[in-house]
Design a protein around this motif. Sequence first.
Motif, mmCIF file in Angstrom:
data_model
loop_
_atom_site.group_PDB
_atom_site.id
_atom_site.type_symbol
_atom_site.label_atom_id
_atom_site.label_comp_id
_atom_site.label_asym_id
_atom_site.label_seq_id
_atom_site.Cartn_x
_atom_site.Cartn_y
_atom_site.Cartn_z
ATOM 1 N N VAL A 271 14.423 12.451 -3.578
ATOM 2 C CA VAL A 271 13.649 13.335 -2.703
ATOM 3 C C VAL A 271 12.156 13.056 -2.877
ATOM 4 O O VAL A 271 11.397 12.921 -1.898
ATOM 5 C CB VAL A 271 13.964 14.818 -3.005
ATOM 6 C CG1 VAL A 271 13.055 15.738 -2.205
ATOM 7 C CG2 VAL A 271 15.429 15.113 -2.715
ATOM 8 N N GLY A 272 11.730 12.936 -4.136
ATOM 9 C CA GLY A 272 10.324 12.660 -4.406
ATOM 10 C C GLY A 272 9.891 11.328 -3.810
ATOM 11 O O GLY A 272 8.844 11.233 -3.169
ATOM 12 N N GLY A 273 10.722 10.293 -3.995
ATOM 13 C CA GLY A 273 10.375 8.958 -3.501
ATOM 14 C C GLY A 273 10.315 8.904 -1.993
ATOM 15 O O GLY A 273 9.347 8.404 -1.411
ATOM 16 N N ALA A 274 11.385 9.441 -1.349
ATOM 17 C CA ALA A 274 11.416 9.399 0.127
ATOM 18 C C ALA A 274 10.291 10.254 0.705
ATOM 19 O O ALA A 274 9.621 9.860 1.660
ATOM 20 C CB ALA A 274 12.772 9.877 0.638
ATOM 21 N N GLY B 37 0.828 -1.205 0.000
ATOM 22 C CA GLY B 37 0.000 0.000 0.000
ATOM 23 C C GLY B 37 0.860 1.252 0.000
ATOM 24 O O GLY B 37 0.634 2.184 -0.784
ATOM 25 N N MET B 38 1.881 1.260 0.882
ATOM 26 C CA MET B 38 2.767 2.436 0.944
ATOM 27 C C MET B 38 3.583 2.560 -0.342
ATOM 28 O O MET B 38 3.839 3.662 -0.829
ATOM 29 C CB MET B 38 3.705 2.332 2.159
ATOM 30 C CG MET B 38 2.999 2.569 3.485
ATOM 31 S SD MET B 38 4.146 2.829 4.857
ATOM 32 C CE MET B 38 4.925 1.232 4.972
ATOM 33 N N ALA B 39 3.994 1.417 -0.924
ATOM 34 C CA ALA B 39 4.799 1.449 -2.147
ATOM 35 C C ALA B 39 4.004 2.072 -3.292
ATOM 36 O O ALA B 39 4.533 2.879 -4.062
ATOM 37 C CB ALA B 39 5.251 0.037 -2.502
ATOM 38 N N GLN B 40 2.739 1.705 -3.387
ATOM 39 C CA GLN B 40 1.927 2.258 -4.477
ATOM 40 C C GLN B 40 1.670 3.748 -4.266
ATOM 41 O O GLN B 40 1.741 4.530 -5.205
ATOM 42 C CB GLN B 40 0.595 1.504 -4.583
ATOM 43 C CG GLN B 40 0.730 0.103 -5.166
ATOM 44 C CD GLN B 40 1.098 0.094 -6.646
ATOM 45 O OE1 GLN B 40 1.257 1.131 -7.275
ATOM 46 N NE2 GLN B 40 1.264 -1.088 -7.198
ATOM 47 N N LEU B 41 1.386 4.116 -3.020
ATOM 48 C CA LEU B 41 1.182 5.551 -2.753
ATOM 49 C C LEU B 41 2.482 6.320 -3.016
ATOM 50 O O LEU B 41 2.473 7.413 -3.586
ATOM 51 C CB LEU B 41 0.750 5.766 -1.309
ATOM 52 C CG LEU B 41 -0.739 5.635 -0.985
ATOM 53 C CD1 LEU B 41 -0.980 5.945 0.486
ATOM 54 C CD2 LEU B 41 -1.589 6.568 -1.848
ATOM 55 N N ALA B 42 3.613 5.728 -2.583
ATOM 56 C CA ALA B 42 4.901 6.394 -2.779
ATOM 57 C C ALA B 42 5.229 6.505 -4.261
ATOM 58 O O ALA B 42 5.811 7.505 -4.705
ATOM 59 C CB ALA B 42 6.008 5.624 -2.052
ATOM 60 N N SER B 43 4.843 5.494 -5.033
ATOM 61 C CA SER B 43 5.139 5.568 -6.474
ATOM 62 C C SER B 43 4.351 6.709 -7.116
ATOM 63 O O SER B 43 4.876 7.443 -7.954
ATOM 64 C CB SER B 43 4.832 4.235 -7.154
ATOM 65 O OG SER B 43 3.449 3.970 -7.120
ATOM 66 N N ALA C 17 9.738 5.859 4.480
ATOM 67 C CA ALA C 17 10.903 6.392 3.771
ATOM 68 C C ALA C 17 11.677 5.256 3.097
ATOM 69 O O ALA C 17 12.151 5.402 1.964
ATOM 70 C CB ALA C 17 11.803 7.144 4.757
ATOM 71 N N SER C 18 11.783 4.125 3.782
ATOM 72 C CA SER C 18 12.506 2.984 3.211
ATOM 73 C C SER C 18 11.823 2.495 1.940
ATOM 74 O O SER C 18 12.482 2.227 0.927
ATOM 75 C CB SER C 18 12.566 1.826 4.220
ATOM 76 O OG SER C 18 13.198 2.236 5.400
ATOM 77 N N VAL C 19 10.520 2.380 2.008
ATOM 78 C CA VAL C 19 9.775 1.919 0.841
ATOM 79 C C VAL C 19 9.906 2.936 -0.292
ATOM 80 O O VAL C 19 10.113 2.574 -1.457
ATOM 81 C CB VAL C 19 8.288 1.692 1.220
ATOM 82 C CG1 VAL C 19 7.434 1.479 -0.018
ATOM 83 C CG2 VAL C 19 8.162 0.493 2.156
ATOM 84 N N GLY C 20 9.818 4.224 0.044
ATOM 85 C CA GLY C 20 9.946 5.271 -0.974
ATOM 86 C C GLY C 20 11.296 5.233 -1.663
ATOM 87 O O GLY C 20 11.386 5.368 -2.889
ATOM 88 N N ALA D 99 9.692 -5.598 -6.692
ATOM 89 C CA ALA D 99 10.901 -6.205 -6.122
ATOM 90 C C ALA D 99 11.082 -5.737 -4.672
ATOM 91 O O ALA D 99 11.513 -6.516 -3.806
ATOM 92 C CB ALA D 99 12.124 -5.845 -6.961
ATOM 93 N N SER D 100 10.745 -4.484 -4.399
ATOM 94 C CA SER D 100 10.824 -3.985 -3.018
ATOM 95 C C SER D 100 9.835 -4.739 -2.136
ATOM 96 O O SER D 100 10.163 -5.164 -1.034
ATOM 97 C CB SER D 100 10.491 -2.487 -2.961
ATOM 98 O OG SER D 100 11.386 -1.764 -3.759
ATOM 99 N N PHE D 101 8.616 -4.903 -2.657
ATOM 100 C CA PHE D 101 7.609 -5.635 -1.893
ATOM 101 C C PHE D 101 8.061 -7.079 -1.658
ATOM 102 O O PHE D 101 7.934 -7.624 -0.553
ATOM 103 C CB PHE D 101 6.267 -5.605 -2.632
ATOM 104 C CG PHE D 101 5.207 -6.455 -1.991
ATOM 105 C CD1 PHE D 101 4.778 -6.211 -0.694
ATOM 106 C CD2 PHE D 101 4.642 -7.519 -2.686
ATOM 107 C CE1 PHE D 101 3.809 -7.016 -0.093
ATOM 108 C CE2 PHE D 101 3.664 -8.322 -2.097
ATOM 109 C CZ PHE D 101 3.259 -8.060 -0.794
ATOM 110 N N ALA D 102 8.611 -7.686 -2.714
ATOM 111 C CA ALA D 102 9.053 -9.089 -2.586
ATOM 112 C C ALA D 102 10.128 -9.210 -1.512
ATOM 113 O O ALA D 102 10.104 -10.139 -0.699
ATOM 114 C CB ALA D 102 9.579 -9.594 -3.921
ATOM 115 N N LEU D 103 11.071 -8.275 -1.477
ATOM 116 C CA LEU D 103 12.143 -8.361 -0.478
ATOM 117 C C LEU D 103 11.630 -8.105 0.938
ATOM 118 O O LEU D 103 12.166 -8.637 1.907
ATOM 119 C CB LEU D 103 13.249 -7.349 -0.814
ATOM 120 C CG LEU D 103 14.254 -7.827 -1.864
ATOM 121 C CD1 LEU D 103 15.099 -6.659 -2.385
ATOM 122 C CD2 LEU D 103 15.158 -8.929 -1.313
#
Lengths: 191, 266
Positions: free
Chosen positions: B64-67, B43-49, B176-179, B189-193
């Motif tokens: 900066v945008g991602g974090a 959920g956070m990954a999609q919002l961050a994307s 921030a890590s996910v971003g 790949a982030s979600f998988a890890l």
Amino acid sequence: MMPTGTVLLRAQGLSVGYDRPLLQGLDLQLVAGRVTTLLGPNGAGKSTVLRALTEPRLRLAGQLWQAPGLRLGHLAQAAEGQAELPLCGRELLALTGASADGLPPWLADCLDARLDRLSGGQLQYLRFWSIAAAPFDVLCLDEPGNNLDARGLAALRAWLHTPPAGQAVVLVTHDDSLVDAARQSVIRIPS
Amino acid sequence: MNIDLIFDPLFRLPFLTGLLLAVWLPVLGLYLRLRGEWLAVLGMAQLASAGALGGAVLGLPAVVGGAGAGLLAALAKWGLKRPSDSAYAAMLLLGWAAAVAVMSNHPLAEQAAGAVFDGQLYFTGGGHLAASAAVLGIGVLVLVRAHRAMLRARVHPALGPPGAATRLAFDLVAGASVGVAILSLGVMASFALAFVPAWRAFATAPSWRSALWRAMAMGLTAYVVGFALALVLDQPFGPAGVAAVLAVAALAPPWRGLRGGASRRR
């Protein structure tokens, strides 16, 4: 730890519940070195009293006084959260700062096993010990005899018979043998 | 197929960036799983994307945008009245819809979307490495303080949850890590890890300490395999990384009980 006989917690006219009172007008005094047992039928509000000691939202009326810096330990009735969790017995004790010294030998051998690989009785006694042997001043024990076999109940009775001098214990149980072992102060809660 | 690419100095910086994230994300995933929040990563990954693509349109540096978007996603999670898998699924859908809408309507966002969705690790630079090191360092500091309270809240909920500041710090670090991770490794790949090694470690590790080591080992091994595979086959990192994580998790040896046999279950 407080000296034996020190009053650690006092409740007067306490009403507890959620949206409406489950139990009203409870007077309670917890003293270091003594066990206070709450007796009553299911649904009378005994477990809610224990929760209300740490959760102000459950205290609907009355007064509660606690000794300054009091540390409350609470063993909940249901063992939740251990399923599918990679946590061993030794780590469980470390989470509350409980010492493994004094554990019954039949349990000391299981400390390196995952909690969800223990029997229901082994897990229950270990949960009890993680609260009882931790540096809490008041121990709220909600049905600590659940799932225990004869050996476990005997160990629990022995502990209740001579609880640690500096700790006050408030016990909720339906097990008569535990009530007898801990018969120091009994409060009967009506239905 | 060019095996020499693996040792090309050009790819050292991206390799190091991914390496830090491959060690950190499985640890983060363990604590999110502990809290029953594994779906929150997606959920956070999609919002961050979506936020990262919006940042690209505004001309912000990608990291900066991602974090920043990750932090906002964490705050959105923090602000949920009833955190649940359903709420995280709603975050996921909202993030996906917003990301696709931004991507479809702006050429700059379309370009950035390649990095976010495919996982273009090989094009990352010093900023990505610094950001990865920062989230790893801050994350470890937060966990050193929060670890005990988080585990205790799971096994003894009656003793109360971790303090509000602890929970917020953990959520912000997770966001921030996910971003940062999605901009380097890609969303999936982030979600998988974050998800797979933790899932496997929960089922197989004999203790929490062992679970931490196992999750990190799985993440590290999968990352190195995925990195090499993607380079040699000239593919984006995302799909190669996901395939490697799944393969490594499937091949990870099961835990055997203290007496050598399969452990007894209640």
